[in-house]
Scaffold this motif. Structure first.
Motif, PDB file in Angstrom:
ATOM      1  N   ALA A 136     -10.059   1.275  -5.891  1.00 48.71           N
ATOM      2  CA  ALA A 136      -9.207   0.519  -5.552  1.00 48.71           C
ATOM      3  C   ALA A 136      -9.392  -0.807  -7.614  1.00 48.71           C
ATOM      4  O   ALA A 136      -7.768  -0.817  -7.695  1.00 48.71           O
ATOM      5  CB  ALA A 136      -9.546  -0.620  -4.817  1.00 48.71           C
ATOM      6  N   SER A 137     -10.491  -0.644  -7.259  1.00 49.33           N
ATOM      7  CA  SER A 137      -9.770  -1.576  -9.198  1.00 49.33           C
ATOM      8  C   SER A 137      -9.371  -0.625  -9.599  1.00 49.33           C
ATOM      9  O   SER A 137      -9.467  -1.971 -11.204  1.00 49.33           O
ATOM     10  CB  SER A 137     -11.609  -1.870  -9.120  1.00 49.33           C
ATOM     11  OG  SER A 137     -11.996  -0.402 -10.020  1.00 49.33           O
ATOM     12  N   LYS A 153      -6.218  -5.556   1.037  1.00 49.84           N
ATOM     13  CA  LYS A 153      -7.058  -6.630   1.290  1.00 49.84           C
ATOM     14  C   LYS A 153      -8.000  -5.753   0.265  1.00 49.84           C
ATOM     15  O   LYS A 153      -8.279  -6.943  -1.230  1.00 49.84           O
ATOM     16  CB  LYS A 153      -8.069  -6.613   2.500  1.00 49.84           C
ATOM     17  CG  LYS A 153      -7.065  -7.262   3.504  1.00 49.84           C
ATOM     18  CD  LYS A 153      -8.109  -7.941   4.709  1.00 49.84           C
ATOM     19  CE  LYS A 153      -7.634  -7.890   5.866  1.00 49.84           C
ATOM     20  NZ  LYS A 153      -6.291  -8.005   6.563  1.00 49.84           N
ATOM     21  N   LEU A 154      -8.114  -5.017   0.376  1.00 53.71           N
ATOM     22  CA  LEU A 154      -8.791  -4.458  -1.304  1.00 53.71           C
ATOM     23  C   LEU A 154      -7.658  -4.619  -2.619  1.00 53.71           C
ATOM     24  O   LEU A 154      -8.512  -4.557  -3.591  1.00 53.71           O
ATOM     25  CB  LEU A 154      -9.138  -3.293  -1.423  1.00 53.71           C
ATOM     26  CG  LEU A 154     -10.282  -2.912  -0.342  1.00 53.71           C
ATOM     27  CD1 LEU A 154     -10.926  -1.559  -0.604  1.00 53.71           C
ATOM     28  CD2 LEU A 154     -11.560  -3.017  -1.566  1.00 53.71           C
ATOM     29  N   GLY A 159      -6.216  -8.202  -8.191  1.00 52.42           N
ATOM     30  CA  GLY A 159      -5.176  -8.221  -8.254  1.00 52.42           C
ATOM     31  C   GLY A 159      -3.502  -7.418  -8.577  1.00 52.42           C
ATOM     32  O   GLY A 159      -3.058  -7.928  -9.757  1.00 52.42           O
ATOM     33  N   TYR A 160      -4.265  -6.539  -7.768  1.00 48.15           N
ATOM     34  CA  TYR A 160      -2.922  -5.365  -6.713  1.00 48.15           C
ATOM     35  C   TYR A 160      -1.829  -5.401  -5.834  1.00 48.15           C
ATOM     36  O   TYR A 160      -2.700  -5.889  -5.361  1.00 48.15           O
ATOM     37  CB  TYR A 160      -2.729  -3.817  -6.989  1.00 48.15           C
ATOM     38  CG  TYR A 160      -3.798  -3.518  -8.395  1.00 48.15           C
ATOM     39  CD1 TYR A 160      -3.359  -3.789  -9.783  1.00 48.15           C
ATOM     40  CD2 TYR A 160      -5.310  -3.263  -8.173  1.00 48.15           C
ATOM     41  CE1 TYR A 160      -4.388  -3.624 -10.804  1.00 48.15           C
ATOM     42  CE2 TYR A 160      -6.119  -3.294  -9.424  1.00 48.15           C
ATOM     43  CZ  TYR A 160      -5.388  -2.863 -10.774  1.00 48.15           C
ATOM     44  OH  TYR A 160      -6.260  -2.589 -11.938  1.00 48.15           O
TER      45      TYR A 160
END
Length: 163
Positions: A136-137, A153-154, A159-160
């Motif tokens: 996700a990062s 939420k992830l 910030g996506y």
């Protein structure tokens, strides 16, 4: 009534966790999923966020309750009069660590707490919260790993926005 406890950080909850919860809910009259404050980890989500994500994810399982706790697992078990702890195993590497924890809990509880190991469904055996956060990062696709609301939420944490 047989009650079992499934403790974990659940940062975030994955389909692997949910598989264990659903299967445990079929085996026991009541399953308490206990979100831990783990001093060895720095969570991405707050304790309240993790509790809410789990509550949302298991809302259709009537015999599953989500709680949080801090401290020794055996103290929590004693407080709740629980004698069975559920742990999931993905691979043999998990077993050595989980066995040590299970034996420690058994000894510290004076044989009052037993651990039941459930092997993760093969389709989720690669999953861990750490791997999901890593994917996700980098804005990678985590839809096979977590429910859509958890994915949202992830991505937001990193910030996506996904469409």
């Amino acid at each position: 009534m047989k009650t079992a406890l499934y403790p974990g950080s659940f940062d975030p909850v994955t389909y692997g966790h949910l598989d264990i919860i659903k299967r445990a809910s079929l085996m026991f009259d009541k399953v308490i999923v206990a979100v831990m404050c783990n001093s060895a980890k720095t969570p991405l989500f707050t304790l309240d966020e993790r509790v809410k994500m789990l509550e949302e994810s298991v809302k259709d399982l009537d015999n599953v309750i989500i709680e949080s706790f801090d401290g020794l697992l055996i103290n929590y078990c004693k407080e709740k009069n629980i004698h069975i702890v559920i742990r999931g195993l993905r691979a043999i590497t998990d077993f050595e660590y989980e066995l040590q924890i299970a034996q420690t809990n058994k000894e510290l509880s004076h044989n009052e707490v037993d651990t039941v190991f459930l092997t993760t469904n093969l389709k989720y055996s690669y999953l861990s919260s750490s791997v999901v956060k890593e994917i996700a990062s980098y804005n990678g696709d985590i839809t096979p790993c977590v429910p859509p609301s958890i994915a949202d939420k992830l991505y937001k944490k990193f910030g996506y926005t996904r469409t």
